[in-house]
Design a protein around this motif. Structure first.
Motif, PDB file in Angstrom:
ATOM      1  N   ASP A 113       0.833  -1.208   0.000  1.00 56.51           N
ATOM      2  CA  ASP A 113       0.000   0.000   0.000  1.00 56.51           C
ATOM      3  C   ASP A 113       0.869   1.260   0.000  1.00 56.51           C
ATOM      4  OD1 ASP A 113      -2.178  -1.554   0.000  1.00 56.51           O
ATOM      5  OD2 ASP A 113      -2.593  -1.385   2.164  1.00 56.51           O
ATOM      6  N   VAL A 114       1.988   1.179   0.707  1.00 60.06           N
ATOM      7  CA  VAL A 114       2.903   2.324   0.786  1.00 60.06           C
ATOM      8  C   VAL A 114       3.284   2.797  -0.622  1.00 60.06           C
ATOM      9  CG1 VAL A 114       5.272   2.952   1.445  1.00 60.06           C
ATOM     10  CG2 VAL A 114       3.882   1.553   2.974  1.00 60.06           C
ATOM     11  N   ILE A 115       3.590   1.828  -1.483  1.00 60.79           N
ATOM     12  CA  ILE A 115       4.000   2.163  -2.855  1.00 60.79           C
ATOM     13  C   ILE A 115       2.783   2.624  -3.667  1.00 60.79           C
ATOM     14  CG2 ILE A 115       5.035   1.238  -4.988  1.00 60.79           C
ATOM     15  CD1 ILE A 115       7.033   1.487  -2.628  1.00 60.79           C
ATOM     16  N   LYS A 116       1.701   1.858  -3.531  1.00 62.19           N
ATOM     17  CA  LYS A 116       0.500   2.188  -4.328  1.00 62.19           C
ATOM     18  C   LYS A 116      -0.019   3.578  -3.980  1.00 62.19           C
ATOM     19  CE  LYS A 116      -1.321  -2.444  -4.798  1.00 62.19           C
ATOM     20  NZ  LYS A 116      -2.147  -3.264  -3.921  1.00 62.19           N
ATOM     21  N   GLU A 117       0.011   3.899  -2.687  1.00 66.32           N
ATOM     22  CA  GLU A 117      -0.575   5.176  -2.254  1.00 66.32           C
ATOM     23  C   GLU A 117       0.456   6.304  -2.160  1.00 66.32           C
ATOM     24  OE1 GLU A 117      -2.547   3.980   1.330  1.00 66.32           O
ATOM     25  OE2 GLU A 117      -3.695   2.482   0.217  1.00 66.32           O
ATOM     26  N   GLY A 118       1.722   5.951  -2.300  1.00 66.59           N
ATOM     27  CA  GLY A 118       2.786   6.979  -2.275  1.00 66.59           C
ATOM     28  C   GLY A 118       2.912   7.666  -0.926  1.00 66.59           C
ATOM     29  N   THR A 119       2.679   6.930   0.152  1.00 65.59           N
ATOM     30  CA  THR A 119       2.701   7.552   1.488  1.00 65.59           C
ATOM     31  C   THR A 119       4.086   7.459   2.120  1.00 65.59           C
ATOM     32  OG1 THR A 119       1.893   5.462   2.332  1.00 65.59           O
ATOM     33  CG2 THR A 119       0.268   7.225   2.006  1.00 65.59           C
ATOM     34  N   TYR A 120       5.057   8.010   1.444  1.00 65.55           N
ATOM     35  CA  TYR A 120       6.414   8.011   1.990  1.00 65.55           C
ATOM     36  C   TYR A 120       7.152   9.246   1.498  1.00 65.55           C
ATOM     37  CZ  TYR A 120       7.658   6.338  -2.675  1.00 65.55           C
ATOM     38  OH  TYR A 120       7.805   6.220  -4.039  1.00 65.55           O
ATOM     39  N   ALA A 121       8.211   9.572   2.250  1.00 67.89           N
ATOM     40  CA  ALA A 121       9.133  10.601   1.785  1.00 67.89           C
ATOM     41  C   ALA A 121      10.397   9.856   1.404  1.00 67.89           C
ATOM     42  CB  ALA A 121       9.431  11.587   2.915  1.00 67.89           C
ATOM     43  N   GLY A 122      10.857  10.026   0.173  1.00 64.60           N
ATOM     44  CA  GLY A 122      12.059   9.301  -0.251  1.00 64.60           C
ATOM     45  C   GLY A 122      13.009  10.221  -0.982  1.00 64.60           C
ATOM     46  N   VAL A 123      14.289  10.098  -0.666  1.00 64.83           N
ATOM     47  CA  VAL A 123      15.295  10.905  -1.377  1.00 64.83           C
ATOM     48  C   VAL A 123      16.517  10.057  -1.687  1.00 64.83           C
ATOM     49  CG1 VAL A 123      14.656  13.200  -0.463  1.00 64.83           C
ATOM     50  CG2 VAL A 123      16.267  11.769   0.817  1.00 64.83           C
ATOM     51  N   GLN A 124      17.169  10.403  -2.778  1.00 63.98           N
ATOM     52  CA  GLN A 124      18.464   9.788  -3.081  1.00 63.98           C
ATOM     53  C   GLN A 124      19.438  10.216  -1.995  1.00 63.98           C
ATOM     54  OE1 GLN A 124      20.036  10.814  -6.984  1.00 63.98           O
ATOM     55  NE2 GLN A 124      22.094  10.111  -6.404  1.00 63.98           N
ATOM     56  N   ALA A 125      20.326   9.307  -1.604  1.00 63.62           N
ATOM     57  CA  ALA A 125      21.285   9.654  -0.545  1.00 63.62           C
ATOM     58  C   ALA A 125      22.680   9.177  -0.940  1.00 63.62           C
ATOM     59  CB  ALA A 125      20.864   8.991   0.762  1.00 63.62           C
ATOM     60  N   LEU A 126      23.676   9.696  -0.243  1.00 58.90           N
ATOM     61  CA  LEU A 126      25.059   9.296  -0.517  1.00 58.90           C
ATOM     62  C   LEU A 126      25.312   7.931   0.120  1.00 58.90           C
ATOM     63  CD1 LEU A 126      26.966  12.669   0.025  1.00 58.90           C
ATOM     64  CD2 LEU A 126      26.114  11.681  -2.088  1.00 58.90           C
ATOM     65  N   SER A 127      24.855   6.911  -0.584  1.00 54.75           N
ATOM     66  CA  SER A 127      24.978   5.520  -0.154  1.00 54.75           C
ATOM     67  C   SER A 127      24.303   5.303   1.206  1.00 54.75           C
ATOM     68  CB  SER A 127      26.451   5.112  -0.144  1.00 54.75           C
ATOM     69  OG  SER A 127      26.594   3.766  -0.528  1.00 54.75           O
ATOM     70  N   GLY A 128      24.592   4.169   1.834  1.00 54.47           N
ATOM     71  CA  GLY A 128      23.933   3.869   3.106  1.00 54.47           C
ATOM     72  C   GLY A 128      24.360   4.830   4.205  1.00 54.47           C
ATOM     73  N   THR A 129      25.637   5.196   4.206  1.00 51.37           N
ATOM     74  CA  THR A 129      26.146   6.121   5.223  1.00 51.37           C
ATOM     75  C   THR A 129      25.393   7.444   5.154  1.00 51.37           C
ATOM     76  OG1 THR A 129      28.325   5.133   4.887  1.00 51.37           O
ATOM     77  CG2 THR A 129      28.258   7.214   6.092  1.00 51.37           C
ATOM     78  N   GLY A 130      25.277   7.982   3.946  1.00 57.96           N
ATOM     79  CA  GLY A 130      24.611   9.277   3.762  1.00 57.96           C
ATOM     80  C   GLY A 130      23.138   9.207   4.143  1.00 57.96           C
ATOM     81  N   ALA A 131      22.503   8.066   3.859  1.00 60.13           N
ATOM     82  CA  ALA A 131      21.088   7.918   4.207  1.00 60.13           C
ATOM     83  C   ALA A 131      20.919   7.932   5.728  1.00 60.13           C
ATOM     84  CB  ALA A 131      20.542   6.615   3.606  1.00 60.13           C
ATOM     85  N   CYS A 132      21.816   7.236   6.427  1.00 61.04           N
ATOM     86  CA  CYS A 132      21.751   7.238   7.904  1.00 61.04           C
ATOM     87  C   CYS A 132      21.986   8.654   8.427  1.00 61.04           C
ATOM     88  CB  CYS A 132      22.820   6.308   8.496  1.00 61.04           C
ATOM     89  SG  CYS A 132      22.462   4.567   8.277  1.00 61.04           S
ATOM     90  N   ARG A 133      22.947   9.349   7.819  1.00 58.40           N
ATOM     91  CA  ARG A 133      23.298  10.700   8.291  1.00 58.40           C
ATOM     92  C   ARG A 133      22.126  11.673   8.108  1.00 58.40           C
ATOM     93  NH1 ARG A 133      24.170  14.686  10.550  1.00 58.40           N
ATOM     94  NH2 ARG A 133      26.073  15.901  10.707  1.00 58.40           N
ATOM     95  N   LEU A 134      21.449  11.558   6.949  1.00 53.71           N
ATOM     96  CA  LEU A 134      20.286  12.428   6.699  1.00 53.71           C
ATOM     97  C   LEU A 134      19.194  12.157   7.726  1.00 53.71           C
ATOM     98  CD1 LEU A 134      19.594  12.405   2.831  1.00 53.71           C
ATOM     99  CD2 LEU A 134      20.379  14.319   4.231  1.00 53.71           C
ATOM    100  N   PHE A 135      18.980  10.868   7.999  1.00 52.20           N
ATOM    101  CA  PHE A 135      17.923  10.533   8.953  1.00 52.20           C
ATOM    102  C   PHE A 135      18.278  11.054  10.343  1.00 52.20           C
ATOM    103  CE2 PHE A 135      15.899   8.054  12.215  1.00 52.20           C
ATOM    104  CZ  PHE A 135      14.571   8.165  11.828  1.00 52.20           C
TER     105      PHE A 135
END
Ligand SMILES: Cc1ncc(COP(=O)(O)O)c(C=O)c1O
Length: 436
Positions: A113-135
């Motif tokens: 449902d998350v994908i079908k309904e688009g109920t997420y915020a998603g961004v490209q990140a600098l690999s896994g490290t960058g994604a953790c840092r943004l969060f």
């Protein structure tokens, strides 16, 4: 008199400005040397060793059975497709949105449902490290005073990331050195005893460094407890597909949480499963109550990223979106991922077999019970030192071995060396927290 006073004040200001600027010029003189990164230290020692028998078990990147780095065929095909389409001339936000959409489908499931309904915020990140840092930055800004619970042990950079984001950290118990398995009772206790609404970082598969994941039933219990306690799960997905060789199976923990209705955060990396470490390509997603909230959170993530590094690099994003968006290339990727996972599993089986054949007095079952790139061997820091000194075999001090560095050609030598340093039957019960 007034003129004289003004002149004196001006002189004082000038003197102060001059002395401050002299101090500023020399500010770096007060900077201490940073402590060595444990993984880089292993690689440095390995490179400096002239032995032809040397083995590097420090680095987590996949290597083939000859010990060589691999560029996957799916990546080569994506490269060719990008070059032919002159993609770079027509980059638009639609391309990066497509990248994020294809990435999040991998973790949440394309029919969710998350994908079908688009109920997420998603961004490209600098690999896994960058994604953790943004969060971590998002957490600090919008939930000031909150803490993060990290597994003990965990990938050491988790500690650095949340430290630099100025979010307080605690650990929860995860590993039992006696059984070399999960300490589930302690983990449950720590989840129960954390204040309601705490943030927890979870490794959905191939836990680094232990290679031990909760069973399906244990994940269900964890998810249930998180509901009861209203905890927030943040999943760091660095190894999807390379743990079991199956993308869906490796996402099972996340799917359990999803089914239970959690709003979660997830860092994804394509460093290992596509071999794109150098491209720094990853994705951060945060599930939201509705689409509008997703747009809001995304705008904040984009603003955080803008001040940190502007915008992320394009090439890795094009490679991943081409692989995920082209059914044929994606099929090839899935096949190649299985080859990587199988090779690592084969090396685990062989290493254990040879150690048993050598008559080792120790139990090596954990080598094959653990999953993913790493084997948490149980070797003590002294034994790790001895392996480097006497056998030219390098790994980090907590005994974590990257199975990617084990090959058909060196597995016997490695098993013999491990047997030599452990033949008196001793092994480590000390847990060093330096895994990278
Ligand atoms: C658990 C975990 N998270 C994140 C990462 C970061 O990977 P990268 O930034 O290279 O994608 C790693 C890499 O070793 C890892 O083991």
């Amino acid at each position: 008199m007034i003129v004289k006073n003004r002149l004196t004040m001006l002189k004082r200001c000038l003197t102060r400005a001059l002395s401050t600027s002299t101090g500023a010029v020399r500010w770096w003189g007060r900077v201490d040397r940073a402590s060595k990164d444990p993984i880089n230290g292993v690689t440095e020692a390995f490179l400096a060793d002239p032995s032809s028998n040397k083995i590097n078990l420090g680095v987590g990147a996949y290597l083939d059975d000859e010990g060589k780095p691999v560029v996957l065929q799916c990546v080569r095909e994506a490269e060719a497709k990008i070059a032919a389409s002159q993609f770079l001339g027509s980059i638009s936000t639609a391309v990066s949105s497509k990248y994020v959409e294809e990435s999040v489908k991998l973790v949440y499931g394309r029919d969710s449902d998350v994908i079908k309904e688009g109920t997420y915020a998603g961004v490209q990140a600098l690999s896994g490290t960058g994604a953790c840092r943004l969060f971590a930055e998002l957490q600090r800004r919008f939930y000031p005073g909150s803490m993060i619970y990290l597994p003990d042990p965990t990938w050491s950079n988790h500690h650095n990331i949340w430290r630099d984001a100025q979010v307080c950290k605690r650990t929860f118990r995860y590993y039992d050195p006696d059984t070399k398995g999960i300490n589930f009772a302690a983990l449950v206790d720590d989840i129960k005893n954390a204040p309601n609404g705490s943030f927890f970082l979870l490794h959905p598969c191939a836990h680094n460094p232990t290679g031990i994941d909760p069973t399906e039933e244990q994940w269900q219990e964890i998810s249930y407890l998180f509901k009861v306690k209203n905890h927030f799960p943040f999943f760091d997905m660095a190894y999807q597909g390379v743990a079991s060789g199956d993308l869906e199976r490796d996402a099972n923990a996340i799917r359990i949480f999803l089914k239970d209705g959690h709003l979660i955060g997830c860092a994804q990396s394509f460093a290992k499963n596509m071999g794109l470490c150098g491209h720094r390509i990853g994705c951060l997603s945060v599930l939201c109550d509705d689409k509008r909230q997703g747009v809001t959170i995304k705008s904040q993530l984009q603003q955080i990223a803008r001040a940190m590094y502007g915008s992320p690099p394009l090439h890795g994003m094009l490679l991943v979106s081409t692989i995920l968006g082209d059914p044929e290339i994606k099929r090839l990727w899935v096949k190649e991922m299985k080859v990587m996972a199988n090779r690592v599993q084969r090396m685990r089986a062989t290493l254990r077999q040879v150690l048993e054949k050598l008559g080792s007095p120790l139990n090596w079952e954990h080598i094959t019970n653990q999953v993913g790139m790493f084997c948490f061997s149980g070797l003590s820091p002294d034994q790790v030192d001895q392996l480097a000194r006497d056998f030219h075999i390098y790994m980090i001090l907590d005994g974590r071995m990257s199975m990617a560095g084990v090959t058909t050609g060196n597995v016997n030598y490695l098993a013999n060396a491990i047997h030599e340093v452990t033949r008196n039957g001793e092994e480590s019960r000390i847990l060093c927290r330096i895994s990278t």
